[in-house]
Design an enzyme around this catalytic site. Structure first.
Site, short mmCIF file in Angstrom:
data_model
loop_
_atom_site.label_atom_id
_atom_site.label_comp_id
_atom_site.label_asym_id
_atom_site.label_seq_id
_atom_site.Cartn_x
_atom_site.Cartn_y
_atom_site.Cartn_z
N GLU A 136 0.98 -1.17 0.08
CA GLU A 136 -0.13 -0.02 0.15
C GLU A 136 0.87 1.40 -0.01
O GLU A 136 2.02 1.28 0.64
CB GLU A 136 -0.92 0.04 1.18
CG GLU A 136 -1.79 -1.28 1.34
CD GLU A 136 -2.62 -1.32 2.65
OE1 GLU A 136 -3.27 -2.11 2.72
OE2 GLU A 136 -2.56 -0.20 3.38
N CYS A 191 3.24 8.38 1.80
CA CYS A 191 3.62 7.39 2.78
C CYS A 191 3.97 6.08 1.98
O CYS A 191 3.03 5.54 1.18
CB CYS A 191 2.59 7.04 3.64
SG CYS A 191 2.85 5.89 4.86
N CYS A 237 5.56 -7.70 7.39
CA CYS A 237 6.74 -7.29 8.46
C CYS A 237 7.06 -8.24 9.54
O CYS A 237 6.15 -9.14 9.64
CB CYS A 237 6.13 -5.91 9.11
SG CYS A 237 7.04 -4.95 10.03
N CYS A 297 3.99 -5.26 15.77
CA CYS A 297 3.44 -4.18 16.66
C CYS A 297 2.03 -4.28 16.88
O CYS A 297 1.23 -4.52 15.89
CB CYS A 297 3.66 -2.84 16.16
SG CYS A 297 5.60 -2.62 15.74
N CYS A 345 -0.63 -2.38 15.25
CA CYS A 345 -0.72 -2.23 13.49
C CYS A 345 -1.16 -3.28 12.90
O CYS A 345 -0.96 -4.59 13.30
CB CYS A 345 0.91 -2.08 13.25
SG CYS A 345 1.37 -2.04 11.44
N CYS A 391 -3.11 1.10 8.08
CA CYS A 391 -1.85 0.57 7.02
C CYS A 391 -2.08 -1.06 7.19
O CYS A 391 -2.25 -1.74 8.09
CB CYS A 391 -0.64 1.03 7.68
SG CYS A 391 0.68 0.06 6.81
S1 SF4 Z 1 4.43 -0.50 12.74
FE1 SF4 Z 1 3.37 -2.19 11.68
S2 SF4 Z 1 4.58 -2.07 9.66
FE2 SF4 Z 1 5.70 -0.95 11.13
S3 SF4 Z 1 7.37 -2.04 12.19
FE3 SF4 Z 1 5.53 -2.41 13.46
S4 SF4 Z 1 4.32 -4.16 12.65
FE4 SF4 Z 1 5.76 -3.37 11.18
#
Ligand code: SF4
Length: 387
Positions: free
Chosen positions: A119, A134, A141, A145, A148, A372
């Site tokens: 994206e 962005c 990933c 997190c 997220c 995201c």
């Molecule tokens: S915020 Fe989301 S995309 Fe960014 S490092 Fe953490 S898990 Fe990965």
């Protein structure tokens, strides 16, 4: 300490290389030119018996003029254009989905040649003719997190330099912003935040190569002051990023104790808050004019008390900093709720009183799955259903 850091850095780079993208080549063998460094472009042309000035011409057409068709490169003689078209391509990602929100935020789901998707979002400044793009650096990933949505998708692979630059170029196509505006001329797509899917410092080589291309003054020419790279805190790579690229730094902080940050940003178990803040203190180029941005997502009853705001002020002492307070953007099944506006305002007031700029980010693009990673999940779901 520094030996340990360099060993750790080598380990990170070696691991990252395992997730490298496929070769940027079409099935008919034509090589993608977007994403090659200047030196690589010179080498490709030297292999055809061409002089370095030819690479300079091509660079101008690709990155200044935004041209994708060799036939339009009119300063190059016809037979040479035909020869280039036989061997090379100047591509763009396919936009699998484009959505424009009521607030004019635009989001693309870009699909690469191997079918993987990421994206990209353009967030216009509604009070001026400018805005931020962005961009993503990985498909999925490795970090998880907890706030997220992308963190729920496992890492598939890194994006190549062509794919990282390509997101920005395709976004520019969408707004017709070619040729690249020079120097301080106004730009609609005026800043880049490397804050999309993935951890850019876990794909450092490709990200750095892409940003060098974007910053090159004979092409896109976006200055390093207009680029912000956001990290969850990959401490061993932060110094290198500052020294080599000199872009602005943003740090996903989100908590003021290791106990809580271990949970919200699990990378904290490896690089705890003090180490992270020490790396921020030595980040090259950070000054009052170029502050480090600390991202702080507001989670109701989790990290949003006034005591935590005061602790944040204490922790950031001595760092030229500003703090972005981000209302949590929930997705189906997400474990948190966003803080109330009143609580966020109280939190911000404590930071402001201590002299920190701490804007409360307005949620943007809520009507277009703007958290995201959501668009990608939706696309995969649809593809599964229709398969
Ligand atoms: S915020 Fe989301 S995309 Fe960014 S490092 Fe953490 S898990 Fe990965």
């Amino acid at each position: 300490m520094s030996d340990l850091t360099s060993v750790e850095r080598e380990r990170i780079l070696a691991k990252s290389a395992l997730f490298n993208p496929p070769e940027a080549t079409l099935p008919d063998g034509r090589r993608e030119l977007v994403g090659l460094s200047r030196e690589e472009l010179v080498a490709e042309l030297a292999a055809l018996g061409e002089k370095p000035f030819r690479a300079k011409q091509l660079w101008h057409w690709i990155y200044h003029q935004g041209v994708t068709d060799f036939a339009a490169m009119t300063s190059i003689a016809g037979p040479m254009r035909a020869k280039l078209a036989e061997r090379f391509t100047v591509g763009r990602p396919e936009a699998a989905t484009v959505q424009t929100s009521a607030d004019e935020t635009r989001k693309w789901l870009f699909r690469w040649r191997d079918g993987q998707e990421v994206e990209t979002v353009y967030i216009p400044d509604r009070h001026a003719d400018r805005g931020a793009v962005c961009i993503s650096t990985q498909v999925g990933c490795t970090l998880s997190c907890r706030f997220c949505h992308t963190g729920t998708q496992k890492l598939v692979r890194n994006l190549g330099a062509a794919e990282i630059v390509g997101q920005f170029m395709a976004a520019r196509d969408s707004y017709g912003e070619w040729p690249s505006p020079k120097d301080d001329q106004p730009r609609l797509l005026s800043t880049i935040v490397v804050m999309g899917m993935g951890e850019p410092l876990y794909n450092y080589e490709n990200t750095a190569k892409a940003l060098r291309i974007i910053m090159d003054g004979e092409g896109i020419g976006l200055s390093r002051r207009r680029i912000t790279l956001s990290t969850s805190g990959v401490v061993p790579m932060m110094d290198r990023c500052g020294q080599e690229l000199g872009v602005n730094l943003a740090v996903s902080l989100h908590a003021v104790t290791d106990e809580l940050r271990d949970e919200i940003v699990p990378l904290n178990r490896k690089y705890p808050i003090q180490e992270l803040l020490d790396a921020c203190r030595r980040y090259p180029g950070a000054s009052n004019a170029r502050r480090i941005t600390f991202e702080y997502v507001m989670l109701r009853g989790v990290n949003d008390s006034e005591a935590e705001a005061r602790e944040l002020v204490r922790l950031l002492q001595g760092i030229p900093a500003k703090i972005n307070l981000i209302p949590f953007n929930p997705w189906p099944g997400s474990p948190y709720q966003t803080s109330t506006y009143e609580q966020t305002a109280k939190f911000a007031a404590i930071l402001n009183d201590a002299g920190y700029s701490s804007p409360i980010r307005r949620p943007r693009g809520r009507d277009i799955l703007a958290a995201c990673g959501q668009l990608k999940t939706e696309s995969e779901r649809t593809r599964r259903v229709s398969a």
